[in-house]
Design a protein around this motif. Structure first.
Motif, mmCIF file in Angstrom:
data_model
loop_
_atom_site.group_PDB
_atom_site.id
_atom_site.type_symbol
_atom_site.label_atom_id
_atom_site.label_comp_id
_atom_site.label_asym_id
_atom_site.label_seq_id
_atom_site.Cartn_x
_atom_site.Cartn_y
_atom_site.Cartn_z
ATOM 1 N N ALA A 1 0.817 -1.214 0.000
ATOM 2 C CA ALA A 1 0.000 0.000 0.000
ATOM 3 C C ALA A 1 0.854 1.269 0.000
ATOM 4 N N ALA A 2 1.798 1.345 -0.925
ATOM 5 C CA ALA A 2 2.625 2.548 -1.037
ATOM 6 C C ALA A 2 1.733 3.748 -1.362
ATOM 7 N N GLY A 3 1.995 4.846 -0.678
ATOM 8 C CA GLY A 3 1.175 6.034 -0.855
ATOM 9 C C GLY A 3 0.039 6.118 0.133
ATOM 10 N N LEU A 4 -0.320 4.982 0.734
ATOM 11 C CA LEU A 4 -1.360 4.961 1.762
ATOM 12 C C LEU A 4 -0.753 4.711 3.138
ATOM 13 N N VAL A 5 0.139 3.728 3.219
ATOM 14 C CA VAL A 5 0.882 3.433 4.447
ATOM 15 C C VAL A 5 2.289 3.996 4.271
ATOM 16 N N ASP A 6 2.766 4.758 5.253
ATOM 17 C CA ASP A 6 4.045 5.449 5.099
ATOM 18 C C ASP A 6 5.237 4.642 5.582
ATOM 19 N N MET A 7 5.039 3.728 6.537
ATOM 20 C CA MET A 7 6.133 2.905 7.034
ATOM 21 C C MET A 7 5.556 1.649 7.656
ATOM 22 N N ILE A 8 6.274 0.534 7.513
ATOM 23 C CA ILE A 8 5.901 -0.733 8.137
ATOM 24 C C ILE A 8 6.945 -1.076 9.196
ATOM 25 N N VAL A 9 6.470 -1.501 10.366
ATOM 26 C CA VAL A 9 7.356 -1.969 11.433
ATOM 27 C C VAL A 9 6.969 -3.402 11.772
ATOM 28 N N PRO A 10 7.759 -4.406 11.386
ATOM 29 C CA PRO A 10 7.472 -5.784 11.779
ATOM 30 C C PRO A 10 8.143 -6.122 13.107
ATOM 31 N N ARG A 11 7.404 -6.809 13.968
ATOM 32 C CA ARG A 11 7.960 -7.296 15.234
ATOM 33 C C ARG A 11 7.573 -8.759 15.368
ATOM 34 N N GLY A 12 8.569 -9.615 15.312
ATOM 35 C CA GLY A 12 8.287 -11.035 15.427
ATOM 36 C C GLY A 12 9.488 -11.855 15.028
ATOM 37 N N GLY A 13 9.232 -13.089 14.646
ATOM 38 C CA GLY A 13 10.300 -14.004 14.297
ATOM 39 C C GLY A 13 10.938 -13.682 12.966
ATOM 40 N N LYS A 14 12.025 -14.412 12.701
ATOM 41 C CA LYS A 14 12.798 -14.156 11.492
ATOM 42 C C LYS A 14 11.966 -14.355 10.234
ATOM 43 N N GLY A 15 11.075 -15.351 10.253
ATOM 44 C CA GLY A 15 10.255 -15.614 9.079
ATOM 45 C C GLY A 15 9.336 -14.455 8.751
ATOM 46 N N LEU A 16 8.702 -13.897 9.789
ATOM 47 C CA LEU A 16 7.817 -12.755 9.576
ATOM 48 C C LEU A 16 8.586 -11.569 9.016
ATOM 49 N N VAL A 17 9.699 -11.233 9.656
ATOM 50 C CA VAL A 17 10.448 -10.046 9.247
ATOM 51 C C VAL A 17 11.000 -10.224 7.833
ATOM 52 N N ALA A 18 11.491 -11.422 7.524
ATOM 53 C CA ALA A 18 12.029 -11.671 6.186
ATOM 54 C C ALA A 18 10.950 -11.522 5.128
ATOM 55 N N ARG A 19 9.754 -12.023 5.425
ATOM 56 C CA ARG A 19 8.667 -11.900 4.463
ATOM 57 C C ARG A 19 8.302 -10.433 4.253
ATOM 58 N N VAL A 20 8.220 -9.677 5.339
ATOM 59 C CA VAL A 20 7.878 -8.257 5.223
ATOM 60 C C VAL A 20 8.920 -7.530 4.378
ATOM 61 N N GLN A 21 10.202 -7.766 4.674
ATOM 62 C CA GLN A 21 11.247 -7.066 3.946
ATOM 63 C C GLN A 21 11.276 -7.465 2.471
ATOM 64 N N GLU A 22 10.938 -8.721 2.180
ATOM 65 C CA GLU A 22 10.965 -9.185 0.793
ATOM 66 C C GLU A 22 9.781 -8.658 -0.013
ATOM 67 N N ASP A 23 8.604 -8.594 0.611
ATOM 68 C CA ASP A 23 7.376 -8.284 -0.127
ATOM 69 C C ASP A 23 6.983 -6.813 -0.088
ATOM 70 N N ALA A 24 7.520 -6.051 0.849
ATOM 71 C CA ALA A 24 7.020 -4.690 1.063
ATOM 72 C C ALA A 24 7.383 -3.757 -0.083
ATOM 73 N N ARG A 25 6.431 -2.907 -0.429
ATOM 74 C CA ARG A 25 6.663 -1.786 -1.328
ATOM 75 C C ARG A 25 6.621 -0.477 -0.542
ATOM 76 N N VAL A 26 6.580 -0.623 0.771
ATOM 77 C CA VAL A 26 6.539 0.486 1.719
ATOM 78 C C VAL A 26 7.832 0.422 2.532
ATOM 79 N N PRO A 27 8.442 1.552 2.900
ATOM 80 C CA PRO A 27 9.652 1.501 3.730
ATOM 81 C C PRO A 27 9.451 0.677 4.996
#
Length: 428
Positions: free
Chosen positions: A207-233
């Motif tokens: 949701a680039a342009g709608l969400v300005d930043m994503i903060v993941p808090r959790g295990g390595k799998g969650l954070v890796a997925r967020v960093q790989e898939d995100a189009r938001v900082p």
């Protein structure tokens, strides 16, 4: 307790529409939030804390459902520890909100001021980032911590907790929102995702342009997925592979106490020690290991660590790069500072690394040369926490090198803008 609406996301195309609706509501609330005074924001947070206390019995009942489901599904002891609430932890959640309410408002703070050769007066001031999405697992306290920090720093929050804590998160969010409503603050400034469907997370990340930043808090799998898939900082850390190095000049009693606390106080937090490095010249290494083993910690060591205590099992190559989050610790004996620094450079995740020593020169070298977000001297890595740093609650610990690093609290949730004052200048 407020019931979350049931939303059918079997058709993934509905997920972007849901996120757009939530984002538009959050951004509108953020504009309202910008009109509140410092004291109005503080009063709203204090009302939210009071409402969480008032709703304590209901929150704990909802949390009991999550814990029971977690036990039935085989969640690990560390995960269950993160999930479980009791009266003490619930009071800690409310107190953390009040602490955030008492902190100075970063919005509008002047960072610096200068005058250009043209005569223009240049001022940088802190401003909110906007709408922040927080994706997290297990810990229900993150619902309140993230909500309070975002609200206090003038940001709207869109929260998406893990399914293992769904009842707890909904109960805490309902109480928090009720507190905001009592003071007339915009409730949509803090929204909880009304579904656990993964499609909504995917839409949130794009949701680039709608969400300005994503903060993941959790295990390595969650954070890796967020960093790989995100189009938001994204502001995050993958692992908390934290080291403690017991230097040759360490005070033995201090070294034993710090090592035991750094691992065993709470094994499931990201600031828990995962690797212990002991200088070959440190005289009481065997006692340090015995303390940990006697406390129920499994030690996986190199050949020299195994020689110190027969209960130490061999470490594999993977152990040096593993965040255990349980009572397991890798141990290596090193030949001095150079060896310790080299090991940390190879294996640290850049979260928190510690030296225990009475040698100030050695401590200074370690603090200067270890490139981690938090570097400590003569203290347990379990202090790697925004509350312990006087920042109130934290939204996470960032291990990158851009924007914010270490515990991310109010200041880390702001950016800045330039305000330029002229006296009629026209550029030649």
């Amino acid at each position: 307790m407020t019931q979350m609406p049931s939303i059918d996301l079997s058709n993934a195309s509905s997920a972007p529409a849901l996120i757009a609706d939530l984002a538009h509501a959050g951004r509108a609330a953020q504009r309202e939030l910008a009109q509140l005074t410092d004291s109005q924001k503080s009063d709203a947070l204090r009302a939210a804390a009071a409402q969480i206390r008032y709703s304590g019995e209901a929150i704990l009942a909802e949390n009991a459902k999550d814990v029971a489901a977690g036990e039935a599904s085989g969640l690990s002891g560390a995960m269950l520890d993160r999930l479980k609430l009791d009266d003490v932890r619930l009071e800690g959640i409310a107190s953390a909100i009040e602490q955030v309410a008492s902190l100075p408002d970063p919005v509008g703070q002047e960072i610096d001021r200068s005058t250009a050769p043209s005569g223009l007066e240049l001022v940088r001031r802190r401003v909110p980032i906007g709408l922040i999405g927080i994706i997290y697992e297990s810990r229900p306290n993150v619902t309140a911590d993230a909500a309070a920090l975002c609200f206090r720093s003038g940001n709207a929050a869109l929260l998406r907790g893990g399914s293992e804590a769904v009842h707890s998160n909904r109960a805490i969010h309902a109480a928090f929102a009720a507190g905001l409503a009592q003071t007339g603050a915009p409730q949509d400034a803090v929204q909880l995702m009304p579904t656990q469907d993964r499609a909504a997370v995917g839409a949130m990340l794009k949701a680039a342009g709608l969400v300005d930043m994503i903060v993941p808090r959790g295990g390595k799998g969650l954070v890796a997925r967020v960093q790989e898939d995100a189009r938001v900082p994204v502001l995050a850390h993958l692992d908390g592979i934290c080291h403690t190095y017991i230097h040759a000049a360490a005070d033995p009693a201090m070294a034993r106490e710090i090592a035991l606390n750094a691992k065993m106080r709470r094994t499931g937090i990201c600031g828990a020690m995962e690797t212990l490095l002991i200088d070959a010249r440190f005289p009481e290494a065997a006692l340090v290991l015995a303390d940990l083993l006697d406390a129920g910690c499994e030690l996986r060591g190199d050949a020299r660590a195994q020689a110190l205590d027969l209960r130490v099992v061999p470490a594999s190559a993977n152990d040096w790069d593993t965040e255990y989050l349980e009572a397991v610790l890798s141990v290596a004996v090193v030949d001095g500072m150079d060896d310790a620094l080299a090991h940390i450079a190879r294996h640290s995740s850049g979260h928190t690394d510690v030296i225990v020593t009475a040698d100030d020169a050695a401590a200074s070298r370690f603090l200067n040369e270890v490139d981690s977000a938090i570097v400590m001297h003569n203290a347990s890595s379990q202090f790697a926490d925004g509350g312990e740093f006087g920042l109130g609650a934290e939204i996470g610990i960032a291990t990158g090198r851009l924007h914010a690093r270490g515990p991310v609290a109010l200041e880390g949730l702001t950016t800045y803008k330039w305000q330029v004052h002229g006296t009629g200048q026209a550029r030649p």
